[in-house]
Structures are given as structure tokens and as C-alpha cells.
Design an enzyme around this catalytic site. Structure first.
Site, PDB file in Angstrom:
ATOM      1  N   GLU A 197       0.802  -1.233   0.000  1.00  0.00           N
ATOM      2  CA  GLU A 197       0.000   0.000   0.000  1.00  0.00           C
ATOM      3  C   GLU A 197       0.835   1.284   0.000  1.00  0.00           C
ATOM      4  OE1 GLU A 197      -2.911  -0.285   3.129  1.00  0.00           O
ATOM      5  OE2 GLU A 197      -4.057  -1.819   2.049  1.00  0.00           O
ATOM      6  N   GLU A 313      -5.645  -8.031  -0.957  1.00  0.00           N
ATOM      7  CA  GLU A 313      -6.392  -7.912   0.293  1.00  0.00           C
ATOM      8  C   GLU A 313      -7.826  -7.484   0.008  1.00  0.00           C
ATOM      9  OE1 GLU A 313      -4.783  -5.307   3.258  1.00  0.00           O
ATOM     10  OE2 GLU A 313      -2.733  -6.056   3.028  1.00  0.00           O
TER      11      GLU A 313
END
Length: 477
Positions: A197, A313
């Protein structure tokens, strides 16, 4: 079938190590990865065991036995795990020439690399595809935050031409050199994910530079790293838009890349165990259409760039904000269970139908997104089955939108506005105690019982079988 899969992976491993078998394409790898799960909050914690029990071989065996084919292992290499404190270098612009460090300043603990290697071996020996993902709290604090000029992270920000920016960049790359060297002879079923991320902090341009540098580091380490599949994402934008930011120069520079994105939308539902998010229902036509549109955009981009996709995810909070350690429901509620199951199922099936692989987010029973309960080695079965495609014939309860509850906070009464006849309605406190309420479909007012101040769940069941869970704050003045 599981044993056949294991045998096939074992044969691939032996031949790739001993006879230099060529790497399969990224597309074939994504197909092999299929359905997976994250081993979250273990090696990504500042100290293993802080956020979840230390990883055991049994944990990984249980994941394999359940039928998952991939594990993504978030791992933090910063903090005490790597030497070389960069905090002494200036953050000010124009100080890059003052940097006096070298790659040798930044050494990953050999015992920590041994531990990472042990865990990776457990996964590979179970016939799983293993993703080594650079991920964690200290990764953010020591590296990712330093790129973001946002007020929230101002204390961490370093100027691009500062000595500290140079030091932090060199430290990150030095770590990847050591990871690449340690695992260069490993089976192709080990994949590297450059960083978790980054797009909340790095721009697309900055991320293109980081991707290119780490890809070169991995390739230059030789052996199986020359054509090992590497997982990358872009900068500037998150969720489904993240991979779309990867520059063509990066994509075209290497033929063994897999793009990744994460998906936690709509946050009002997936994070609804928190105080500020309160959409407990998911699954109507509009909800699904949003997923279809966003995932479809990723698929179109993937096809145009000839790069396969890994959904790294996704997930939603535990039903009702349930805490599996204290065995209590959360103070602010959380997703209705059928909706939580449906969300996991829909995203899993959508990913597979579009040719993506996935690893759902799971962080054990000490976290707010639980699929595998590490403490007793059991599963949240309906969510696990939804991810594996084992519950597609299970009936789903329909949910209800277009529902208004006021006042909220309330004290002695509430009113409901809904066009659907109500069958029954009740209050539920954080300990699961139920307080039935009297309701007349011809009168929108409902008298509240005398209860302690706090957050409650108003559970409404309609005569047509639909249902609605709503947060209600009761404040008896």
C-alpha cells in the site's frame, strides 16, 4: 485433489532447483495461485507475537488443509530487524550531499532472515504459493510516511533532495538486496511483493522509480530471481485504481510482473465496527454493480497491458464487531453476518471469474477481521467456505435499504420511517442481551425501555423476510 496439487508443486520445485526449469508465465502463476489468504498481523508486527500469536507450522498446515492454495505473508524488515539509524540525517532540502552512509550500514538480522526462511519453507512444503510482502508499522513510520507531505504525516516528511531521503531510499533497497540474495535459489512458487500500500504516500512517479529499482535489484541477484514473478502496484491512487497508475515503462521493462490491488469499499460497510461507519448491510444490486464496475476496470486495464492481476487484500469487519478473544460484540456494532459472508463470497467469485488470484485479509482472532482463529486453530466457517466457493448454494437473507431512524441519539422514544411492514423489532446491547420492543405498523413511534446509556443495535425484521441492523445511541439525560 489437494495431495495431487502438492505433488505437482513439489515436482516443479525439484526441477526448477536442480535443472533450471524456465519460469512459467505470470498468467499461469496467477492461475495457480487461485484462492488464498493473508497471514496478517504476525510477522508484520514490530515484534512477532505483539498483535497475534507467533506463527506456527500448524497454522500454515490448517490453511492448506482447508483448501487455500496461496498464502500472503506480510513481513516488516524495518525497526530493530535492520541496522542503520537514518534519523541523524537532515530532512531539509538541498542536503543530499551530506549523506555519508553506504549499503553496508543497513544489515537485516541474520536470525530474522532465518525465521522468515523457516516460515516460507513451511508454506512451500505444504504445496502453497507463498507471497513475501514487505509490510508493517515500522515500514510506514521509517519509510512510507517520509514521502507524504500531508499534515497528518508532517513530522515524518523528508524533502526529496534531503540527506535523510537518500538514506531511507538506500536502506529500503539494501534490505531488498539481502532478501533477493537469501531466496534467489528458491522455488518459483515464492513470489516477491515489493511494498504494501505505497499509494497513500508515494506518487505514481515515485512509485515507478521504486518499482524499477527493486525489480533490477531482484533480477541482478541471479539464479531463479532472473525470472521470478514480482508483484507490483502504482502510486497516487488506492483501491482498484492503484495498479492503473503503473507506468508503461515499468510494465514493458519486464515480462514477469503481476499487478496488485486491495479492496475495502464501501468502507461504511467493511469498517462498520468502528464508531464512524454504520452501514451493516451489503448485497443489493447497487452494491454488486459497484464491484462489477470497479473490477471490470481493472480487468480491462490488465488485458490492455498484458499483465495479470492479484487481489492482495479484501474483507469486512467481524459480524457485529465481535471480538473472538473477549467473546463480546463491539460497542459500535458491525456488519450483519449474512452480509459479511455475501461480501467475501461475491468478491472472491468476481476475482476468480475475471482471472484474478486473491488472498483475503485475515489477521487472527485478536483483530477485527477474523477468518482463522489462531488461538484454537478453528475457522469462521461460513466466511472460509464463502472464499473457497463452498457456499454458493447457501440461501442468503435479503437486506433492506431506504430506512430512516430518528432521533439518534435518543432517550425515551424513536421513530422509524419505512415503507415495509415490520414483523418484529428489538434492541441488542454489546453483550448480546435482547430487549424486545413494541411496534405498531400504523404508528412510527417506539417507546424505548429503561436501559443504560450507550450504543445499541436496533434489529428490525420485516414481514417480507428482509432485515436491517442500525446503530442507536441511547442517552438518558
Amino acid at each position: 485433489m489437494k495431495h495431487l496439487t502438492f505433488l505437482r508443486h513439489a515436482i516443479v520445485t525439484v526441477f526448477s532447483l536442480q535443472y533450471g526449469m524456465s519460469q512459467i508465465t505470470p498468467q499461469q502463476m496467477v492461475s495457480d495461485m487461485g484462492r488464498g489468504i493473508n497471514l496478517g498481523n504476525v510477522l508484520s508486527a514490530p515484534v512477532e507475537g505483539n498483535w497475534a500469536p507467533a506463527l506456527t507450522q500448524t497454522y500454515i498446515k490448517d490453511v492448506s488443509d482447508a483448501g487455500f492454495t496461496t498464502i500472503r505473508i506480510p513481513i516488516d524488515f524495518l525497526g530493530t530487524r535492520t541496522s542503520g539509524n537514518t534519523s541523524s540525517y537532515s530532512k531539509a532540502a538541498g542536503t543530499s550531499g551530506d549523506y555519508s552512509g553506504t549499503l553496508a550500514d543497513y544489515m537485516v538480522s541474520s536470525s530474522y532472515l532465518d525465521r522468515v526462511e523457516e516460515v516460507i519453507n513451511w508454506g512451500l512444503n505444504e504445496g502453497l504459493v507463498v507471497v513475501l510482502d514487505f509490510h508493517g508499522k515500522t515500514l510506514k513510520e521509517e519509510f512510507l510516511y517520509t514521502f507524504s507531505p500531508k499534515d497528518k504525516w508532517a513530522a515524518y516528511y523528508t524533502e526529496p533532495t534531503s540527506a535523510k531521503r537518500i538514506a531511507d531510499n538506500e536502506k529500503f533497497r539494501a534490505i531488498w538486496m539481502q532478501i533477493a540474495e537469501r531466496f534467489k535459489d528458491y522455488s518459483y512458487n515464492l513470489l516477491f511483493e515489493i511494498v504494501n500500500e505505497p499509494y497513500f504516500f508515494l506518487t505514481d512517479v515515485e512509485m515507478d522509480v521504486l518499482n524499477a529499482d527493486v525489480i533490477n535489484i531482484i533480477r541482478n541477484s541471479g539464479s531463479n530471481n532472473v525470472d521470478r514473478n514480482i508483484i507490483i502496484t502504482g502510486g497516487s491512487k488506492n483501491a482498484y485504481e492503484a495498479p492503473l497508475q503503473i507506468g508503461d515503462a515499468v510494465i514493458n521493462s519486464d515480462s514477469h510482473l503481476i499487478a496488485t490491488f486491495h479492496y475495502y469499499w464501501p468502507r461504511a460497510f467493511t469498517a462498520s465496527s468502528g464508531e464512524n461507519d454504520n452501514d451493516f448491510d451489503w448485497g443489493n444490486t447497487s452494491d454488486k454493480s459497484e464491484i462489477d464496475s470497479n473490477f471490470g476496470a481493472v480487468q480491462s486495464w490488465s488485458q490492455s497491458k498484458n499483465i495479470p492481476v492479484f487481489l492482495g487484500e479484501f474483507g469486512a469487519d467481524n459480524e457485529g464487531g465481535y471480538n473472538y478473544v473477549t467473546m463480546t460484540y463491539g460497542s459500535f456494532g458491525g456488519p450483519e453476518n449474512a452480509s459479511r459472508v455475501a461480501y467475501h463470497e461475491y468478491l472472491a467469485e468476481k476475482a476468480i471469474s475475471l482471472g484474478f488470484a486473491f488472498t483475503a485479509w485475515d489477521a487472527g482472532d485478536e483483530a477485527n477481521k477474523t477468518i482463522y482463529k489462531v488461538s484454537d486453530g478453528t475457522w469462521v466457517v461460513d466466511v472460509k467456505d464463502a472464499l473457497l466457493g463452498n457456499s454458493l448454494s447457501t440461501p442468503r437473507f435479503k437486506t433492506s435499504k431506504g430506512f430512516r431512524l430518528f432521533p439518534n441519539p435518543a432517550s425515551t422514544f424513536i421513530k422509524l420511517q419505512t415503507g415495509k411492514p415490520i414483523d418484529h423489532i428489538a434492541l441488542v446491547d454489546i453483550n448480546g442481551r435482547i430487549f424486545p420492543l413494541d411496534y405498531n405498523n400504523n404508528d412510527p413511534s417506539i417507546k424505548l425501555p429503561k436501559v443504560n446509556n450507550g450504543v445499541y443495535i436496533l434489529k428490525t425484521i420485516f414481514k417480507n423476510g428482509q432485515h436491517k441492523n442500525s446503530k442507536l445511541l441511547i442517552n438518558n439525560l
